[in-house]
Enzyme design. Sequence first.
Site, PDB file in Angstrom:
ATOM      1  N   LYS A  14      51.620  35.724  60.721  1.00 22.46           N
ATOM      2  CA  LYS A  14      52.555  36.489  59.710  1.00 22.46           C
ATOM      3  C   LYS A  14      53.209  35.488  58.761  1.00 22.46           C
ATOM      4  O   LYS A  14      53.137  35.979  57.485  1.00 22.46           O
ATOM      5  CB  LYS A  14      53.482  37.412  60.314  1.00 22.46           C
ATOM      6  N   GLN A  58      59.996  40.683  66.179  1.00 22.10           N
ATOM      7  CA  GLN A  58      58.883  40.810  66.799  1.00 22.10           C
ATOM      8  C   GLN A  58      59.055  41.389  68.358  1.00 22.10           C
ATOM      9  O   GLN A  58      59.827  40.805  68.997  1.00 22.10           O
ATOM     10  CB  GLN A  58      58.254  39.349  66.626  1.00 22.10           C
ATOM     11  N   ASP A  81      58.232  47.219  59.525  1.00 20.89           N
ATOM     12  CA  ASP A  81      57.341  47.534  60.746  1.00 20.89           C
ATOM     13  C   ASP A  81      57.441  49.030  60.799  1.00 20.89           C
ATOM     14  O   ASP A  81      56.558  49.482  61.183  1.00 20.89           O
ATOM     15  CB  ASP A  81      58.210  47.193  61.775  1.00 20.89           C
TER      16      ASP A  81
HETATM   17  N1  L34 Z   1      57.900  44.219  65.570  1.00 16.18           N
HETATM   18  N2  L34 Z   1      56.259  43.664  67.127  1.00 16.18           N
HETATM   19  C1  L34 Z   1      56.664  44.197  65.873  1.00 16.18           C
HETATM   20  N3  L34 Z   1      55.672  44.355  64.789  1.00 16.18           N
HETATM   21  C2  L34 Z   1      54.513  44.325  64.840  1.00 16.18           C
HETATM   22  O1  L34 Z   1      53.423  44.518  64.239  1.00 16.18           O
HETATM   23  C3  L34 Z   1      54.042  43.851  66.324  1.00 16.18           C
HETATM   24  N4  L34 Z   1      52.603  43.539  66.495  1.00 16.18           N
HETATM   25  C4  L34 Z   1      52.028  43.790  67.935  1.00 16.18           C
HETATM   26  C5  L34 Z   1      53.083  43.138  68.843  1.00 16.18           C
HETATM   27  N5  L34 Z   1      54.385  43.050  68.385  1.00 16.18           N
HETATM   28  C6  L34 Z   1      54.814  43.616  67.197  1.00 16.18           C
HETATM   29  C7  L34 Z   1      51.956  42.721  65.965  1.00 16.18           C
HETATM   30  O2  L34 Z   1      52.393  42.097  64.923  1.00 16.18           O
HETATM   31  C8  L34 Z   1      50.676  43.128  67.944  1.00 16.18           C
HETATM   32  N6  L34 Z   1      50.708  42.522  66.635  1.00 16.18           N
HETATM   33  C9  L34 Z   1      49.574  41.540  66.294  1.00 16.18           C
HETATM   34  C10 L34 Z   1      49.677  40.935  64.998  1.00 16.18           C
HETATM   35  C11 L34 Z   1      48.743  40.094  64.681  1.00 16.18           C
HETATM   36  C12 L34 Z   1      47.526  39.982  65.558  1.00 16.18           C
HETATM   37  C13 L34 Z   1      47.408  40.568  66.693  1.00 16.18           C
HETATM   38  C14 L34 Z   1      48.507  41.359  66.877  1.00 16.18           C
HETATM   39  C15 L34 Z   1      46.437  38.824  65.370  1.00 16.18           C
HETATM   40  O3  L34 Z   1      46.629  37.985  64.322  1.00 16.18           O
HETATM   41  N7  L34 Z   1      45.105  38.753  65.951  1.00 16.18           N
HETATM   42  C16 L34 Z   1      44.236  37.915  65.565  1.00 16.18           C
HETATM   43  C17 L34 Z   1      44.102  37.023  66.572  1.00 16.18           C
HETATM   44  C18 L34 Z   1      45.290  36.515  67.377  1.00 16.18           C
HETATM   45  C19 L34 Z   1      44.961  35.511  68.504  1.00 16.18           C
HETATM   46  O4  L34 Z   1      44.296  34.420  68.354  1.00 16.18           O
HETATM   47  O5  L34 Z   1      45.561  35.566  69.426  1.00 16.18           O
HETATM   48  C20 L34 Z   1      42.845  38.851  65.566  1.00 16.18           C
HETATM   49  O6  L34 Z   1      42.011  38.401  64.839  1.00 16.18           O
HETATM   50  O7  L34 Z   1      42.801  40.175  66.069  1.00 16.18           O
END
Ligand code: L34
Length: 245
Positions: A14, A58, A81
């Site tokens: 982020k 988060q 959010d």
């Molecule tokens: N307050 N908490 C708040 N807002 C959110 O919107 C979230 N979420 C979830 C968990 N807690 C939160 C997220 O941001 C899940 N989440 C989230 C954000 C980004 C990614 C996955 C989940 C992400 O960048 N995923 C990458 C891979 C990441 C890795 O290597 O572990 C992807 O390509 O899917």
Amino acid sequence: MGDNPASRVYVNNKKKACEECGFKSEEFALPEETTEEELLSLIDTLNKRDDIDGILCQLPLPCHINEEKVLLAIDYSKDVDAFHPVNVGKIMIGNFDFLPCTPAGVMELIKLTGIEVSGKECVVIGRSNIVGKPQAMLLLHANGTVTVCHSRTKDLASVTKRADILIAAVGKANFVTADMVKTGAVVIDVGMNRLDGKLCGDVKFDEVSSVASAITPVPGGVGPMTIAMLMKNTLKACKLHNNLN
Ligand code: L34
């Protein structure tokens, strides 16, 4: 707050996205033992700062913190959010400023692929406040016929097999198998699970991809879209606070 390795990765992603967009971001990494009062006091300070347009706490939070209380404490005009009850309510009636990032990212993926939601059978597996419930609402706003499945759903596969658009938000690795999917369905995988240290979704990608007409991978699917939608909400919040439009 605390030391959750997955949160660390997501928050870093982020912050990187903010940099790419030219947004200033500030991280407050609070230790596990921070009290609820201290967290609420930080939120209050950020609520009052004119130079802050968006606040995100988060999740998950350590178990001594009342999550509902924290989400309620964030000024809803800075709630990028869309987790504050005021914003949740606005989504319900279809008059919203912010959309919840993950469900909005899913809608954007569907839309940009040229897939029509109107009149389609949409099945959401999972009923969380963060994904399942708001996802169902957004699909409904797009004129889908929506079913929400959960752990008490009887004969799950018979319901998921009806889906033209199937959204998996279960939180269990490889939960959705090919026999649960109709030929030609669009399958969106919201899962973010670690299996033996490897990141994988809720959908058994290799077998389901041979049945589906379109499918999203994990990683590289919904996750990056969640972050893109966060940036969109943040820009919106900035415009709202500065009467730019
Ligand atoms: N307050 N908490 C708040 N807002 C959110 O919107 C979230 N979420 C979830 C968990 N807690 C939160 C997220 O941001 C899940 N989440 C989230 C954000 C980004 C990614 C996955 C989940 C992400 O960048 N995923 C990458 C891979 C990441 C890795 O290597 O572990 C992807 O390509 O899917």
